[in-house]
Design an enzyme around this catalytic site. Structure first.
Site, mmCIF file in Angstrom:
data_model
loop_
_atom_site.group_PDB
_atom_site.id
_atom_site.type_symbol
_atom_site.label_atom_id
_atom_site.label_comp_id
_atom_site.label_asym_id
_atom_site.label_seq_id
_atom_site.Cartn_x
_atom_site.Cartn_y
_atom_site.Cartn_z
ATOM 1 N N LYS A 1 0.816 -1.215 0.000
ATOM 2 C CA LYS A 1 0.000 0.000 0.000
ATOM 3 C C LYS A 1 0.856 1.275 0.000
ATOM 4 C CE LYS A 1 -4.020 -2.087 2.262
ATOM 5 N NZ LYS A 1 -5.082 -1.890 3.278
ATOM 6 N N TYR B 1 -12.360 -1.675 -4.049
ATOM 7 C CA TYR B 1 -12.923 -1.953 -2.719
ATOM 8 C C TYR B 1 -14.447 -1.837 -2.708
ATOM 9 C CZ TYR B 1 -8.391 -1.990 -0.224
ATOM 10 O OH TYR B 1 -7.152 -2.313 0.258
ATOM 11 N N PHE C 1 -15.666 3.584 6.787
ATOM 12 C CA PHE C 1 -14.286 3.959 6.451
ATOM 13 C C PHE C 1 -14.025 3.971 4.946
ATOM 14 C CE2 PHE C 1 -14.346 -0.620 7.558
ATOM 15 C CZ PHE C 1 -13.865 -1.185 6.387
ATOM 16 N N ARG D 1 -2.100 -14.220 3.786
ATOM 17 C CA ARG D 1 -2.775 -13.547 4.898
ATOM 18 C C ARG D 1 -2.061 -13.815 6.224
ATOM 19 N NH1 ARG D 1 -7.559 -11.350 3.635
ATOM 20 N NH2 ARG D 1 -8.504 -11.645 5.679
ATOM 21 N N THR E 1 -5.471 -7.561 10.271
ATOM 22 C CA THR E 1 -5.722 -6.269 9.606
ATOM 23 C C THR E 1 -5.221 -5.100 10.447
ATOM 24 O OG1 THR E 1 -7.687 -7.247 8.603
ATOM 25 C CG2 THR E 1 -7.540 -4.844 8.570
ATOM 26 N N ARG F 1 2.395 -6.660 8.738
ATOM 27 C CA ARG F 1 1.618 -5.530 9.253
ATOM 28 C C ARG F 1 2.096 -5.099 10.630
ATOM 29 N NH1 ARG F 1 -4.093 -7.821 7.022
ATOM 30 N NH2 ARG F 1 -4.331 -6.478 5.191
ATOM 31 N N ASN G 1 -2.058 0.019 6.898
ATOM 32 C CA ASN G 1 -1.609 -1.296 7.374
ATOM 33 C C ASN G 1 -0.698 -2.025 6.386
ATOM 34 O OD1 ASN G 1 -3.599 -1.925 5.539
ATOM 35 N ND2 ASN G 1 -4.674 -3.387 6.833
ATOM 36 N N HIS H 1 -2.205 -5.502 1.495
ATOM 37 C CA HIS H 1 -3.540 -6.089 1.296
ATOM 38 C C HIS H 1 -3.368 -7.485 0.733
ATOM 39 C CE1 HIS H 1 -7.644 -6.679 -0.187
ATOM 40 N NE2 HIS H 1 -7.068 -7.121 -1.295
ATOM 41 N N GLU I 1 -9.815 -9.620 -8.006
ATOM 42 C CA GLU I 1 -8.725 -8.666 -7.725
ATOM 43 C C GLU I 1 -7.548 -8.859 -8.688
ATOM 44 O OE1 GLU I 1 -7.857 -8.928 -3.543
ATOM 45 O OE2 GLU I 1 -9.788 -8.048 -2.990
HETATM 46 P P1 CMP Z 1 -7.474 -4.550 3.424
HETATM 47 O O1 CMP Z 1 -6.947 -5.918 3.634
HETATM 48 O O2 CMP Z 1 -6.886 -3.751 2.324
HETATM 49 O O3 CMP Z 1 -9.057 -4.634 3.194
HETATM 50 C C1 CMP Z 1 -9.917 -3.563 3.479
HETATM 51 C C2 CMP Z 1 -9.235 -2.477 4.244
HETATM 52 O O4 CMP Z 1 -10.091 -1.614 4.937
HETATM 53 C C3 CMP Z 1 -8.375 -3.088 5.320
HETATM 54 O O5 CMP Z 1 -7.270 -3.743 4.767
HETATM 55 C C4 CMP Z 1 -8.058 -1.890 6.172
HETATM 56 O O6 CMP Z 1 -6.969 -1.162 5.675
HETATM 57 C C5 CMP Z 1 -9.329 -1.089 6.010
HETATM 58 N N1 CMP Z 1 -10.132 -1.183 7.215
HETATM 59 C C6 CMP Z 1 -10.729 -2.249 7.719
HETATM 60 N N2 CMP Z 1 -11.391 -1.949 8.848
HETATM 61 C C7 CMP Z 1 -11.198 -0.633 9.046
HETATM 62 C C8 CMP Z 1 -11.610 0.272 10.032
HETATM 63 N N3 CMP Z 1 -12.366 -0.135 11.071
HETATM 64 N N4 CMP Z 1 -11.221 1.537 9.923
HETATM 65 C C9 CMP Z 1 -10.459 1.929 8.864
HETATM 66 N N5 CMP Z 1 -10.041 1.121 7.890
HETATM 67 C C10 CMP Z 1 -10.395 -0.152 7.994
#
Ligand code: CMP
Length: 139
Positions: free
Chosen positions: A9, A49, A57, A85, A91, A102, A112, A115, A126
């Site tokens: 990211k 997304y 968010f 993962r 996450t 992460r 984070n 992805h 994807e």
């Molecule tokens: P990712 O694996 O890219 O998939 C969706 C993304 O949404 C996740 O990683 C986080 O970066 C983001 N995300 C998930 N939950 C939250 C949250 N509660 N607040 C902000 N961002 C979030």
């Protein structure tokens, strides 16, 4: 064999962690079948997304994902989706296991570092989002 989409990211690219993340990917035994540096538009991030569009968010996430360059990769390995993962960790970096990407490179649940696809159907969507029309190496 299974394929998954990985994204390094914008936070991790800006912090010059691309090399460190790729090193972990290769050390873990994944084959890199494709890799691109991309600069997503807001619309690109919203399309990627789309499953999260009702989440509170969503606006912040898509603004962040379009805030700078990101690296997208097609990774291949047996059980690649689950293994990538595991390598990334939870996450929320604060909840991720020590030694995960992460935990080591993420700053917050939004920033984070990486992805990964969460299931076979999302991996297919994807991978096509970034690599449609391209014959992946090793295919
Ligand atoms: P990712 O694996 O890219 O998939 C969706 C993304 O949404 C996740 O990683 C986080 O970066 C983001 N995300 C998930 N939950 C939250 C949250 N509660 N607040 C902000 N961002 C979030």
């Amino acid at each position: 064999m299974e394929r998954t989409l990985a994204i390094i990211k914008p936070d991790a690219v800006a912090a010059r962690h691309v090399g460190a993340v790729v090193e972990r990917i290769e050390s873990a035994g994944f084959e890199i079948r494709a890799m691109r540096l991309v600069r997503l538009s807001q619309a690109d991030a919203e399309g990627f997304y789309a499953v999260h569009r009702e989440r509170p968010f969503f606006g912040s996430l898509t603004a962040f994902m379009s805030s700078g360059p990101a690296v997208v990769l097609a990774l291949e390995a047996p059980d690649a989706i689950r293994r990538w993962r595991t390598l990334m960790g939870a996450t929320d970096p604060a909840k991720a296991e020590p030694g995960t990407i992460r935990r080591d490179f993420g700053a917050s649940i939004e920033h984070n570092a990486t992805h990964g696809s969460d299931a076979a159907e999302t991996a297919a969507f994807e991978l096509a989002y970034f690599f449609a029309g391209v014959t992946l190496a090793g295919a």
